[in-house]
Design an enzyme around this catalytic site. Structure first.
Site, PDB file in Angstrom:
ATOM      1  N   CYS A   1      10.319   3.335 -10.270  1.00  0.00           N
ATOM      2  CA  CYS A   1       9.264   4.238  -9.790  1.00  0.00           C
ATOM      3  C   CYS A   1       9.862   5.575  -9.372  1.00  0.00           C
ATOM      4  CB  CYS A   1       8.469   3.614  -8.654  1.00  0.00           C
ATOM      5  SG  CYS A   1       9.447   3.182  -7.221  1.00  0.00           S
TER       6      CYS A   1
ATOM      7  N   CYS B   1       8.761  -3.159  -7.571  1.00  0.00           N
ATOM      8  CA  CYS B   1       8.316  -2.378  -6.422  1.00  0.00           C
ATOM      9  C   CYS B   1       6.849  -2.699  -6.133  1.00  0.00           C
ATOM     10  CB  CYS B   1       8.490  -0.907  -6.771  1.00  0.00           C
ATOM     11  SG  CYS B   1       7.413   0.186  -5.862  1.00  0.00           S
ATOM     12  N   GLU B   2       6.557  -3.037  -4.886  1.00  0.00           N
ATOM     13  CA  GLU B   2       5.179  -3.430  -4.573  1.00  0.00           C
ATOM     14  C   GLU B   2       4.243  -2.233  -4.474  1.00  0.00           C
ATOM     15  OE1 GLU B   2       5.542  -5.594  -0.900  1.00  0.00           O
ATOM     16  OE2 GLU B   2       5.121  -3.835   0.328  1.00  0.00           O
ATOM     17  N   HIS B   3       4.789  -1.032  -4.489  1.00  0.00           N
ATOM     18  CA  HIS B   3       3.921   0.158  -4.409  1.00  0.00           C
ATOM     19  C   HIS B   3       3.495   0.656  -5.776  1.00  0.00           C
ATOM     20  CE1 HIS B   3       6.346   0.425  -0.590  1.00  0.00           C
ATOM     21  NE2 HIS B   3       5.123   0.210  -0.192  1.00  0.00           N
ATOM     22  N   HIS B   4       4.307   0.359  -6.792  1.00  0.00           N
ATOM     23  CA  HIS B   4       3.971   0.842  -8.140  1.00  0.00           C
ATOM     24  C   HIS B   4       3.943  -0.250  -9.208  1.00  0.00           C
ATOM     25  CE1 HIS B   4       5.567   4.467  -6.077  1.00  0.00           C
ATOM     26  NE2 HIS B   4       4.593   5.052  -6.727  1.00  0.00           N
TER      27      HIS B   4
ATOM     28  N   HIS C   1      15.331   2.052  -8.710  1.00  0.00           N
ATOM     29  CA  HIS C   1      13.880   1.842  -8.695  1.00  0.00           C
ATOM     30  C   HIS C   1      13.264   2.649  -9.828  1.00  0.00           C
ATOM     31  CE1 HIS C   1      13.486   0.136  -4.451  1.00  0.00           C
ATOM     32  NE2 HIS C   1      14.779   0.246  -4.686  1.00  0.00           N
TER      33      HIS C   1
END
Ligand SMILES: [Zn+2]
Length: 232
Positions: A195, A124-127, A193
Site C-alpha cells: 500500500c 494490510c488491513e487498511h487497504h 507494504h
C-alpha cells in the site's frame, strides 16, 4: 434505507478520536493487541462465508464494469472467496491456530535461540494489499522448548489476517511468551507494504521495521547479540 445508503452512512459517520475516515486518509492506525472481531464472527460456517463473499465480490467486479460472463473472470469470485477463508485470512479463525507441543529442554541449552528469515506474507488491513517481508523470532528457554517449525507456524498463523505490522509483531510475541512460559522472547519484522510501494506515496525502497524485546532481551547487549545473528 437501501444497503448502499446504510454503507455510506456507516463510512461517513464513523469517527475515530474525532477524526473522520477522510481526515485519517492513508495513515495506518493501530487500535489494540487483539484483532478487532465481531462477537458473532464464527456463527456462520466457513462454507457459508465463502458463498457470501463470492456473491459480494462478484458484485464489486460487476460494479467496476467487468464482464463476468467472460471465461477468464467467471470463476474469480469463488476463487477469491476460497483464498480469503482457506488461505490468506485463515488466521482469523482460532480453529486454525497451530497446536504446539512443549518439550523439556533436555540439552540444557540456555542461550538465545534465533529463528531468522521466516518468510512473511500478510495483508494490510487498511487497504487489503500485501505486506511482504521477513520475521525473526528468538527466545531463551525457561526449561521448555518447542519444535523449530512451530515458530514458523505461529508467525504464519498471525500473518494470515488483515493486519497492522505493530499488532502482528506483538501478537506473535504474546503467543510465544504464553507457549514458552517466559518473558524472554524477541520478535523483529522487516517488511514492505504494497500500500506504500505500489500506490499512494509509491515509495518502492522504504521498509517498515518493528520489534518486540521482552524480559532478558530488553538490554543493549542482548539486542546487539541478536542483530549479530540476524545479519550474519
Ligand atoms: Zn495499508
Amino acid at each position: 434505507m437501501k444497503t448502499t445508503e446504510i454503507i455510506k452512512n456507516k463510512i461517513n459517520g464513523h469517527k475515530l478520536n474525532g477524526f473522520t475516515i477522510d481526515d485519517i486518509g492513508d495513515d495506518h492506525l493501530y487500535t489494540g493487541l487483539e484483532t478487532p472481531m465481531k462477537r458473532n464472527a464464527f456463527k456462520i460456517s466457513d462454507e457459508e462465508k465463502k458463498e457470501k463473499i463470492a456473491i459480494l465480490f462478484e458484485e464489486i467486479m460487476d460494479v467496476m464494469g467487468l464482464d463476468l460472463t467472460d471465461d477468464s473472470l467467471r470463476g474469480t469470485p469463488k476463487r477469491v472467496a476460497k483464498m480469503y477463508i482457506d488461505e490468506i485470512f485463515s488466521g482469523l479463525n482460532p480453529k486454525n491456530k497451530p497446536k504446539v507441543a512443549l518439550f523439556d529442554n533436555k540439552y540444557q541449552y540456555n542461550q538465545m535461540l534465533v529463528e531468522k528469515n521466516i518468510t512473511l506474507y500478510s495483508n494490510c488491513e487498511h487497504h487489503f494489499v500485501p505486506i511482504i517481508g521477513k520475521a525473526h523470532v528468538a527466545y531463551i528457554s525457561s526449561g521448555k522448548v518447542i519444535g523449530l517449525s512451530k515458530l514458523n507456524r505461529i508467525v504464519q498463523y498471525y500473518a494470515k489476517r488483515p493486519q497492522v505490522q505493530e499488532r502482528l509483531t506483538n501478537q506473535i510475541a504474546e503467543e510465544l511468551k504464553t507457549i514458552l512460559q517466559t518473558e524472554d522472547v524477541a520478535v523483529i519484522i522487516d517488511a514492505k507494504h504494497l500500500c506504500v510501494s505500489s500506490r499512494g506515496i509509491k515509495d518502492d525502497t522504504s521498509a517498515t521495521v518493528t520489534s518486540y524485546y521482552g524480559g532478558a532481551f530488553n538490554s543493549a547487549l542482548k539486542i546487539n547479540e541478536l542483530y549479530n545473528y540476524i545479519n550474519n
